[in-house]
Design a protein around this motif. Structure first.
Motif, PDB file in Angstrom:
ATOM      1  N   ASN A  84       0.819  -1.219   0.000  1.00 57.97           N
ATOM      2  CA  ASN A  84       0.000   0.000   0.000  1.00 57.97           C
ATOM      3  C   ASN A  84       0.849   1.264   0.000  1.00 57.97           C
ATOM      4  O   ASN A  84       0.609   2.176  -0.796  1.00 57.97           O
ATOM      5  CB  ASN A  84      -0.977   0.013   1.175  1.00 57.97           C
ATOM      6  N   ALA A  85       1.829   1.349   0.890  1.00 59.97           N
ATOM      7  CA  ALA A  85       2.667   2.556   0.960  1.00 59.97           C
ATOM      8  C   ALA A  85       3.478   2.720  -0.321  1.00 59.97           C
ATOM      9  O   ALA A  85       3.652   3.838  -0.812  1.00 59.97           O
ATOM     10  CB  ALA A  85       3.589   2.504   2.179  1.00 59.97           C
ATOM     11  N   VAL A  86       3.963   1.624  -0.877  1.00 63.33           N
ATOM     12  CA  VAL A  86       4.707   1.680  -2.144  1.00 63.33           C
ATOM     13  C   VAL A  86       3.795   2.171  -3.258  1.00 63.33           C
ATOM     14  O   VAL A  86       4.168   3.040  -4.050  1.00 63.33           O
ATOM     15  CB  VAL A  86       5.304   0.295  -2.492  1.00 63.33           C
ATOM     16  N   ASN A  87       2.578   1.632  -3.318  1.00 62.02           N
ATOM     17  CA  ASN A  87       1.652   2.044  -4.370  1.00 62.02           C
ATOM     18  C   ASN A  87       1.283   3.522  -4.253  1.00 62.02           C
ATOM     19  O   ASN A  87       1.132   4.210  -5.268  1.00 62.02           O
ATOM     20  CB  ASN A  87       0.399   1.173  -4.356  1.00 62.02           C
ATOM     21  N   GLU A  88       1.143   4.038  -3.036  1.00 59.54           N
ATOM     22  CA  GLU A  88       0.853   5.462  -2.848  1.00 59.54           C
ATOM     23  C   GLU A  88       1.986   6.320  -3.419  1.00 59.54           C
ATOM     24  O   GLU A  88       1.735   7.307  -4.126  1.00 59.54           O
ATOM     25  CB  GLU A  88       0.648   5.782  -1.370  1.00 59.54           C
ATOM     26  N   GLU A  89       3.221   5.958  -3.098  1.00 58.46           N
ATOM     27  CA  GLU A  89       4.372   6.706  -3.620  1.00 58.46           C
ATOM     28  C   GLU A  89       4.502   6.529  -5.129  1.00 58.46           C
ATOM     29  O   GLU A  89       4.875   7.464  -5.844  1.00 58.46           O
ATOM     30  CB  GLU A  89       5.653   6.301  -2.899  1.00 58.46           C
ATOM     31  N   TRP A  90       4.221   5.331  -5.612  1.00 61.37           N
ATOM     32  CA  TRP A  90       4.259   5.039  -7.050  1.00 61.37           C
ATOM     33  C   TRP A  90       3.306   5.976  -7.800  1.00 61.37           C
ATOM     34  O   TRP A  90       3.683   6.586  -8.795  1.00 61.37           O
ATOM     35  CB  TRP A  90       3.857   3.580  -7.268  1.00 61.37           C
ATOM     36  N   LEU A  91       2.077   6.093  -7.304  1.00 62.14           N
ATOM     37  CA  LEU A  91       1.086   6.947  -7.955  1.00 62.14           C
ATOM     38  C   LEU A  91       1.455   8.423  -7.845  1.00 62.14           C
ATOM     39  O   LEU A  91       1.163   9.206  -8.750  1.00 62.14           O
ATOM     40  CB  LEU A  91      -0.300   6.696  -7.357  1.00 62.14           C
ATOM     41  N   ARG A  92       2.107   8.800  -6.756  1.00 58.01           N
ATOM     42  CA  ARG A  92       2.556  10.180  -6.598  1.00 58.01           C
ATOM     43  C   ARG A  92       3.664  10.500  -7.612  1.00 58.01           C
ATOM     44  O   ARG A  92       3.662  11.555  -8.231  1.00 58.01           O
ATOM     45  CB  ARG A  92       3.056  10.386  -5.164  1.00 58.01           C
ATOM     46  N   MET A  93       4.614   9.565  -7.791  1.00 61.05           N
ATOM     47  CA  MET A  93       5.728   9.807  -8.707  1.00 61.05           C
ATOM     48  C   MET A  93       5.325   9.609 -10.169  1.00 61.05           C
ATOM     49  O   MET A  93       5.820  10.308 -11.053  1.00 61.05           O
ATOM     50  CB  MET A  93       6.917   8.911  -8.376  1.00 61.05           C
ATOM     51  N   PHE A  94       4.438   8.665 -10.423  1.00 64.06           N
ATOM     52  CA  PHE A  94       4.023   8.324 -11.786  1.00 64.06           C
ATOM     53  C   PHE A  94       2.495   8.421 -11.888  1.00 64.06           C
ATOM     54  O   PHE A  94       1.808   7.406 -12.004  1.00 64.06           O
ATOM     55  CB  PHE A  94       4.493   6.917 -12.162  1.00 64.06           C
ATOM     56  N   PRO A  95       1.941   9.641 -11.859  1.00 63.43           N
ATOM     57  CA  PRO A  95       0.484   9.778 -11.791  1.00 63.43           C
ATOM     58  C   PRO A  95      -0.267   9.413 -13.079  1.00 63.43           C
ATOM     59  O   PRO A  95      -1.436   9.050 -13.021  1.00 63.43           O
ATOM     60  CB  PRO A  95       0.280  11.267 -11.465  1.00 63.43           C
ATOM     61  N   ASP A  96       0.382   9.502 -14.225  1.00 66.38           N
ATOM     62  CA  ASP A  96      -0.283   9.261 -15.504  1.00 66.38           C
ATOM     63  C   ASP A  96      -0.291   7.767 -15.828  1.00 66.38           C
ATOM     64  O   ASP A  96       0.756   7.184 -16.116  1.00 66.38           O
ATOM     65  CB  ASP A  96       0.438  10.042 -16.607  1.00 66.38           C
ATOM     66  N   PRO A  97      -1.467   7.135 -15.819  1.00 62.69           N
ATOM     67  CA  PRO A  97      -1.511   5.694 -16.103  1.00 62.69           C
ATOM     68  C   PRO A  97      -1.065   5.343 -17.521  1.00 62.69           C
ATOM     69  O   PRO A  97      -0.748   4.190 -17.801  1.00 62.69           O
ATOM     70  CB  PRO A  97      -2.976   5.320 -15.874  1.00 62.69           C
TER      71      PRO A  97
END
Length: 128
Positions: A84-97
């Motif tokens: 979960n914490a990794v995915n939150e940071e992942w989406l913050r750094m790479f927001p564009d799917p």
């Protein structure tokens, strides 16, 4: 010509750079969740994850690139169900799917002091 990339505050205990650039390719070594300011590893997954991604950003920028240049990320987790914490940071750094790097998750040894680590590969535009 190969160029070692070292970021102040993120140096390894061993004589190993944080990353290496050759031509337009950048390959990181292990990116840890240590604070570049205190040089300490926080105890929680959220703090370690935030540091891993901040450290990844510092390394790619030191190599002359940006997060847009990262094409592959390896995530290493001590507990593979704790994403979960990794995915939150992942989406913050790479927001564009439509513009995210490839990613693979691998295990860390159960006795690792780190809860999370990463490695990345990037292709950086040459600026002449």
């Amino acid at each position: 010509m190969r160029k070692s990339i070292s970021v102040k505050g993120l140096s390894h205990r061993h004589p190993v750079p944080n990353a290496c650039r050759i031509g337009n390719m950048v390959f990181s070594g292990a990116v840890h969740g240590v604070s570049p300011i205190t040089h300490e590893l926080p105890s929680g997954m959220a703090d370690q994850s935030a540091n891993v991604f901040a450290n990844m950003l510092a390394i790619i920028e030191a190599a002359g690139g940006s997060v847009e240049d990262i094409i592959k990320v390896e995530i290493y987790l001590r507990d593979s169900s704790d994403r979960n914490a990794v995915n939150e940071e992942w989406l913050r750094m790479f927001p564009d799917p439509q513009s995210r790097p490839a990613r693979h998750v691998r295990p860390l040894p159960p006795d690792s002091p780190s809860l999370v680590q990463s490695e990345f590969i990037a292709v950086v535009e040459d600026v002449a």
